[in-house]
Structures are given as structure tokens and as C-alpha cells.
Design a protein around this motif. Structure first.
Motif, short mmCIF file in Angstrom:
data_model
loop_
_atom_site.label_atom_id
_atom_site.label_comp_id
_atom_site.label_asym_id
_atom_site.label_seq_id
_atom_site.Cartn_x
_atom_site.Cartn_y
_atom_site.Cartn_z
N PHE A 47 0.87 -0.53 0.08
CA PHE A 47 -0.38 -0.37 0.05
C PHE A 47 1.21 0.98 -0.08
O PHE A 47 0.55 1.89 -0.42
CB PHE A 47 -1.16 -0.35 0.94
CG PHE A 47 -0.46 0.34 2.01
CD1 PHE A 47 -0.66 1.86 2.69
CD2 PHE A 47 0.20 -0.49 3.47
CE1 PHE A 47 0.20 1.93 3.82
CE2 PHE A 47 0.43 0.08 4.65
CZ PHE A 47 0.88 1.34 4.83
N ASP A 48 2.26 1.30 0.32
CA ASP A 48 2.80 2.08 0.57
C ASP A 48 2.99 3.01 -0.88
O ASP A 48 3.86 3.83 -1.35
CB ASP A 48 4.17 2.26 0.98
CG ASP A 48 5.11 1.69 0.63
OD1 ASP A 48 4.94 0.44 -0.21
OD2 ASP A 48 6.28 1.66 1.16
N HIS A 52 5.03 6.53 -2.97
CA HIS A 52 6.18 6.70 -3.54
C HIS A 52 5.55 7.58 -5.36
O HIS A 52 5.95 8.19 -5.10
CB HIS A 52 6.48 5.36 -4.29
CG HIS A 52 7.01 5.47 -3.28
ND1 HIS A 52 8.10 4.97 -2.24
CD2 HIS A 52 7.31 3.85 -1.89
CE1 HIS A 52 8.42 4.94 -1.29
NE2 HIS A 52 7.90 3.08 -1.00
N VAL A 53 4.26 7.82 -5.60
CA VAL A 53 3.22 7.68 -6.69
C VAL A 53 2.92 8.84 -6.32
O VAL A 53 2.36 9.61 -7.72
CB VAL A 53 2.90 6.99 -7.86
CG1 VAL A 53 4.15 5.38 -8.10
CG2 VAL A 53 1.84 6.37 -6.84
N ALA A 60 -2.31 15.84 -5.82
CA ALA A 60 -2.17 14.82 -5.33
C ALA A 60 -2.44 14.61 -2.73
O ALA A 60 -2.12 13.90 -2.32
CB ALA A 60 -0.24 14.74 -4.42
N LYS A 61 -2.46 16.41 -2.58
CA LYS A 61 -2.32 16.50 -1.38
C LYS A 61 -3.81 15.66 -0.87
O LYS A 61 -3.83 15.57 0.10
CB LYS A 61 -2.45 17.82 -1.19
CG LYS A 61 -2.60 18.82 0.47
CD LYS A 61 -2.62 19.96 0.84
CE LYS A 61 -2.68 20.24 2.02
NZ LYS A 61 -2.10 22.18 2.36
N ALA A 68 -4.86 6.13 -0.96
CA ALA A 68 -3.94 5.07 0.35
C ALA A 68 -5.58 4.34 1.24
O ALA A 68 -5.10 3.26 1.27
CB ALA A 68 -3.42 5.76 1.54
N ASN A 69 -6.14 4.96 1.45
CA ASN A 69 -7.48 4.17 2.42
C ASN A 69 -7.79 3.51 1.34
O ASN A 69 -8.43 2.94 1.53
CB ASN A 69 -8.41 5.30 2.49
CG ASN A 69 -7.93 6.17 3.33
OD1 ASN A 69 -6.49 5.74 4.15
ND2 ASN A 69 -7.69 7.33 3.46
N ALA A 70 -8.64 3.38 -0.05
CA ALA A 70 -8.89 2.58 -1.16
C ALA A 70 -7.93 1.44 -0.67
O ALA A 70 -8.33 0.74 -1.33
CB ALA A 70 -8.96 3.09 -1.87
N VAL A 71 -6.60 1.55 -1.59
CA VAL A 71 -5.56 0.72 -1.48
C VAL A 71 -5.93 -0.54 -0.31
O VAL A 71 -5.56 -1.27 -0.37
CB VAL A 71 -4.71 1.27 -1.66
CG1 VAL A 71 -3.08 -0.24 -1.72
CG2 VAL A 71 -3.88 1.54 -3.46
#
Length: 102
Positions: A47-48, A52-53, A60-61, A68-71
Motif C-alpha cells: 500500500f505504500d 511513492h507515486v 496529490a494532497k 491510500a485508504n482505498a488501497v
């Protein structure tokens, strides 16, 4: 010995959703549960990559944490589904443990 499919399915359901097998050698079921919990953490290793991308995605903010939460949510659901499928595919756990590799 022949078992009817309905009895096999009932046995598998009780094993998958309610069975606890302490094959760790520890006397505590809590220790066995915590050791088993380690296996589920592998679903969350990747998930990290979102971080990175995230510098390459627009906004992006805001969209980085959403991604990240969806992943994490998708990884948890898909790993649970995969684990249930794998556990239903084990016909006789004791037979697997009694082999040379068990």
C-alpha cells in the motif's frame, strides 16, 4: 469412507469460520492467534506505493490519502476473500500436517 457433500460443506464451514487450531507448540491460544495474525499483514505490504507515486498525480494532497485508504480497504477485502477460498480448498488439514513437510 464416503461423506455426503452436505456434511463435508458443514464441516468446512465450521472449520473456516469457527475453527481454532493451535499447532504452534505454545500453550496459549492468544499467542497462536497473534502468530496467525502475522500472515494477514502480507496483504498490506504494497500500500505504500501510493505515497511513492503520489507526487505524480494531480491534486496529490487530497487524492493521495484517498488512494491510500482505498488501497488498504481493497487489500483487506480481497485478502479476506482469498483466505476464505484457500481455507475452503483444504479438505483435511490433519492429512496435510501429517506429511513430511507438515
Amino acid at each position: 469412507m464416503y461423506s455426503s457433500p452436505s456434511s463435508i460443506q458443514a464441516d468446512q464451514q465450521s472449520f473456516v469460520f469457527g475453527g481454532v487450531a493451535n499447532e504452534t507448540g505454545w500453550n496459549s491460544i492468544v499467542i497462536a492467534w497473534l502468530i496467525g495474525l502475522l500472515q494477514s499483514q502480507y496483504a498490506f505490504i504494497g500500500f505504500d506505493i501510493v505515497y511513492h507515486v503520489s507526487e505524480e498525480i494531480p491534486n496529490a494532497k487530497k487524492d493521495g490519502p484517498r488512494a491510500a485508504n482505498a488501497v488498504i480497504l481493497f487489500s483487506g477485502i480481497s485478502s479476506w476473500a482469498l483466505l476464505v477460498c484457500v481455507l475452503f480448498c483444504i479438505p483435511d488439514p490433519q492429512r496435510l500436517l501429517d506429511t513430511e513437510l507438515g
